[in-house]
Scaffold this active site. Structure first.
Site, PDB file in Angstrom:
ATOM      1  N   TYR A   1       0.838  -1.218   0.000  1.00 13.28           N
ATOM      2  CA  TYR A   1       0.000   0.000   0.000  1.00 13.28           C
ATOM      3  C   TYR A   1       0.872   1.267   0.000  1.00 13.28           C
ATOM      4  O   TYR A   1       0.592   2.220  -0.737  1.00 13.28           O
ATOM      5  CB  TYR A   1      -0.893  -0.049   1.230  1.00 13.28           C
ATOM      6  CG  TYR A   1      -1.916   1.045   1.374  1.00 13.28           C
ATOM      7  CD1 TYR A   1      -3.113   1.019   0.645  1.00 13.28           C
ATOM      8  CD2 TYR A   1      -1.722   2.100   2.265  1.00 13.28           C
ATOM      9  CE1 TYR A   1      -4.074   2.015   0.819  1.00 13.28           C
ATOM     10  CE2 TYR A   1      -2.669   3.088   2.437  1.00 13.28           C
ATOM     11  CZ  TYR A   1      -3.844   3.043   1.714  1.00 13.28           C
ATOM     12  OH  TYR A   1      -4.796   4.026   1.883  1.00 13.28           O
TER      13      TYR A   1
ATOM     14  N   LYS B   1       0.833   4.078  -2.860  1.00  6.29           N
ATOM     15  CA  LYS B   1       0.456   5.467  -2.560  1.00  6.29           C
ATOM     16  C   LYS B   1       1.601   6.445  -2.868  1.00  6.29           C
ATOM     17  O   LYS B   1       1.357   7.595  -3.234  1.00  6.29           O
ATOM     18  CB  LYS B   1       0.000   5.579  -1.096  1.00  6.29           C
ATOM     19  CG  LYS B   1      -1.331   4.867  -0.809  1.00  6.29           C
ATOM     20  CD  LYS B   1      -2.432   5.276  -1.780  1.00  6.29           C
ATOM     21  CE  LYS B   1      -3.822   4.961  -1.283  1.00  6.29           C
ATOM     22  NZ  LYS B   1      -4.861   5.238  -2.318  1.00  6.29           N
TER      23      LYS B   1
HETATM   24  N1  LIG Z   1      -9.652   5.835   5.376  1.00  3.77           N
HETATM   25  C1  LIG Z   1      -8.416   6.314   5.514  1.00  3.77           C
HETATM   26  O1  LIG Z   1      -7.943   6.559   6.645  1.00  3.77           O
HETATM   27  C2  LIG Z   1      -7.564   6.600   4.297  1.00  3.77           C
HETATM   28  C3  LIG Z   1      -6.321   7.201   4.525  1.00  3.77           C
HETATM   29  C4  LIG Z   1      -5.505   7.465   3.425  1.00  3.77           C
HETATM   30  C5  LIG Z   1      -5.916   7.159   2.150  1.00  3.77           C
HETATM   31  N2  LIG Z   1      -7.132   6.565   1.957  1.00  3.77           N
HETATM   32  C6  LIG Z   1      -7.512   6.255   0.583  1.00  3.77           C
HETATM   33  O2  LIG Z   1      -8.734   6.873   0.275  1.00  3.77           O
HETATM   34  C7  LIG Z   1      -9.459   6.082  -0.667  1.00  3.77           C
HETATM   35  C8  LIG Z   1     -10.834   5.769  -0.125  1.00  3.77           C
HETATM   36  O3  LIG Z   1     -10.700   5.081   1.119  1.00  3.77           O
HETATM   37  P1  LIG Z   1     -11.925   4.737   2.099  1.00  3.77           P
HETATM   38  O4  LIG Z   1     -11.354   4.794   3.456  1.00  3.77           O
HETATM   39  O5  LIG Z   1     -13.122   5.548   1.749  1.00  3.77           O
HETATM   40  O6  LIG Z   1     -12.112   3.186   1.741  1.00  3.77           O
HETATM   41  P2  LIG Z   1     -13.404   2.241   1.678  1.00  3.77           P
HETATM   42  O7  LIG Z   1     -12.881   0.852   1.791  1.00  3.77           O
HETATM   43  O8  LIG Z   1     -14.449   2.688   2.645  1.00  3.77           O
HETATM   44  O9  LIG Z   1     -13.959   2.499   0.201  1.00  3.77           O
HETATM   45  C9  LIG Z   1     -13.226   2.106  -0.941  1.00  3.77           C
HETATM   46  C10 LIG Z   1     -14.210   1.847  -2.067  1.00  3.77           C
HETATM   47  O10 LIG Z   1     -13.441   1.465  -3.227  1.00  3.77           O
HETATM   48  C11 LIG Z   1     -14.140   0.416  -3.866  1.00  3.77           C
HETATM   49  N3  LIG Z   1     -13.243  -0.379  -4.689  1.00  3.77           N
HETATM   50  C12 LIG Z   1     -12.285  -1.246  -4.291  1.00  3.77           C
HETATM   51  N4  LIG Z   1     -11.702  -1.837  -5.331  1.00  3.77           N
HETATM   52  C13 LIG Z   1     -12.294  -1.334  -6.448  1.00  3.77           C
HETATM   53  C14 LIG Z   1     -12.115  -1.559  -7.830  1.00  3.77           C
HETATM   54  N5  LIG Z   1     -11.204  -2.431  -8.282  1.00  3.77           N
HETATM   55  N6  LIG Z   1     -12.892  -0.866  -8.691  1.00  3.77           N
HETATM   56  C15 LIG Z   1     -13.823  -0.004  -8.251  1.00  3.77           C
HETATM   57  N7  LIG Z   1     -14.035   0.262  -6.940  1.00  3.77           N
HETATM   58  C16 LIG Z   1     -13.281  -0.406  -6.046  1.00  3.77           C
HETATM   59  C17 LIG Z   1     -14.729  -0.403  -2.714  1.00  3.77           C
HETATM   60  O11 LIG Z   1     -15.780  -1.259  -3.156  1.00  3.77           O
HETATM   61  C18 LIG Z   1     -15.184   0.688  -1.756  1.00  3.77           C
HETATM   62  O12 LIG Z   1     -16.518   1.093  -2.011  1.00  3.77           O
HETATM   63  C19 LIG Z   1      -8.595   4.840  -0.897  1.00  3.77           C
HETATM   64  O13 LIG Z   1      -7.798   5.030  -2.059  1.00  3.77           O
HETATM   65  C20 LIG Z   1      -7.734   4.786   0.326  1.00  3.77           C
HETATM   66  O14 LIG Z   1      -6.538   4.070   0.097  1.00  3.77           O
HETATM   67  C21 LIG Z   1      -7.964   6.283   3.011  1.00  3.77           C
END
Ligand SMILES: NC(=O)c1ccc[n+]([C@@H]2O[C@H](COP(=O)([O-])OP(=O)(O)OC[C@H]3O[C@@H](n4cnc5c(N)ncnc54)[C@H](O)[C@@H]3O)[C@@H](O)[C@H]2O)c1
Length: 253
Positions: free
Chosen positions: A154, A158
């Site tokens: 990851y 990123k």
């Molecule tokens: N939550 C955090 O603390 C955090 C921190 C840093 C970065 N992020 C990044 O932010 C973004 C959103 O994270 P989140 O926390 O809302 O995650 P989440 O798991 O709640 O939502 C992610 C969504 O992406 C969808 N998804 C996964 N694989 C997919 C694919 N191949 N095609 C289409 N859709 C797909 C999932 O079905 C889900 O609805 C991600 O890229 C994550 O890495 C999150």
């Protein structure tokens, strides 16, 4: 674009979490929004929230790592909503493990969704942006890009997205297209809930422990990120490109 025309925004992984909040926020800014996630039916709640508030949105089922599905999805969006000129590459998955226990499949899955997915989606949308002479790409990076135990896959993905973002900014700037990355810290979503479960902590305790380490003394919520993405995708942000903005409640070491 005439003043009555609506710009079309595509948000991937928008069935829930940061993607859903971003889709709702961009619709509130007057964008027509394509809500993409793996399962079209799972996008229903986000689309309903937007349409009930008077906005325009469609649900699109698509695996962003699959080239044929991405091309079909972007063609459908262009047909049904208009040329997609705003793209938020947000879809993401975790496959955390210490390096010695991480499988090649865990590595590939994370690379495919984050990096290949962002590449395929951007490639499919950029021709519409070039034709329009306007585009906004926002990629979701993470504070984990700086390195995080248990996240070799990851953190590499990123960090890779940051290089991808800067390259897009350099290649596409002359067409009126900007590209920026948002790197969230701890945001309360299903993703961080799953991490709490994996490390054997209650979600509330996990959040409190995280908040105590953050200068503003709270964890983030999806709207904190949606607000930042609204800025980067705005009409007024045309001179801001190739940047990585950490949205983490404080500076990172
Ligand atoms: N939550 C955090 O603390 C955090 C921190 C840093 C970065 N992020 C990044 O932010 C973004 C959103 O994270 P989140 O926390 O809302 O995650 P989440 O798991 O709640 O939502 C992610 C969504 O992406 C969808 N998804 C996964 N694989 C997919 C694919 N191949 N095609 C289409 N859709 C797909 C999932 O079905 C889900 O609805 C991600 O890229 C994550 O890495 C999150």
């Amino acid at each position: 674009m005439s003043s009555t025309e609506q710009r079309v925004a595509v948000v991937t992984g928008a069935a829930r979490g940061i993607g859903a909040a971003t889709a709702v926020r961009l619709a509130a800014e007057g964008r027509a929004v394509a809500v993409i996630d793996l399962d079209e039916a799972a996008c229903k709640d986000t689309v309903e929230t937007i349409t009930k508030a008077g906005g325009k949105a469609i649900a699109v089922g698509c695996d962003v790592a699959d080239e044929a599905q991405v091309e079909a999805a972007v063609a459908r969006i262009a047909e049904e909503l208009g040329a997609p000129t705003i793209l938020v590459n947000n879809a993401g998955v975790l496959r955390d493990n210490l390096l010695f226990k991480m499988s090649a499949l865990d590595w590939d899955t994370v690379m495919n969704v984050h990096l290949r997915g962002a590449f395929l989606m951007t490639k499919a949308c950029q021709k519409h942006m070039v034709d329009a002479g306007f585009g906004r790409v926002v990629n979701l990076s993470s504070s984990s890009a700086l390195g995080n135990r248990g996240q070799a896959n990851y953190s590499a993905a990123k960090a890779g997205l940051q290089g991808f973002t800067k390259t897009l900014a350099k290649e596409l700037g002359k067409f009126g297209i900007t590209a920026n990355a948002v790197a969230p810290g701890f945001i309360v979503t299903e993703m961080t809930k799953a991490t709490a479960e994996r490390v054997g902590m209650g979600f509330e305790d996990f959040q409190n422990a995280a908040a105590s380490m953050i200068p503003v003394q709270r964890v983030g919520n999806p709207d904190d990120i949606a607000n930042t993405i609204a800025f980067f995708t705005g009409e007024a942000a045309g001179f801001v490109s190739g940047q990585v903005l950490y949205v983490a409640g404080g500076p990172l070491d």
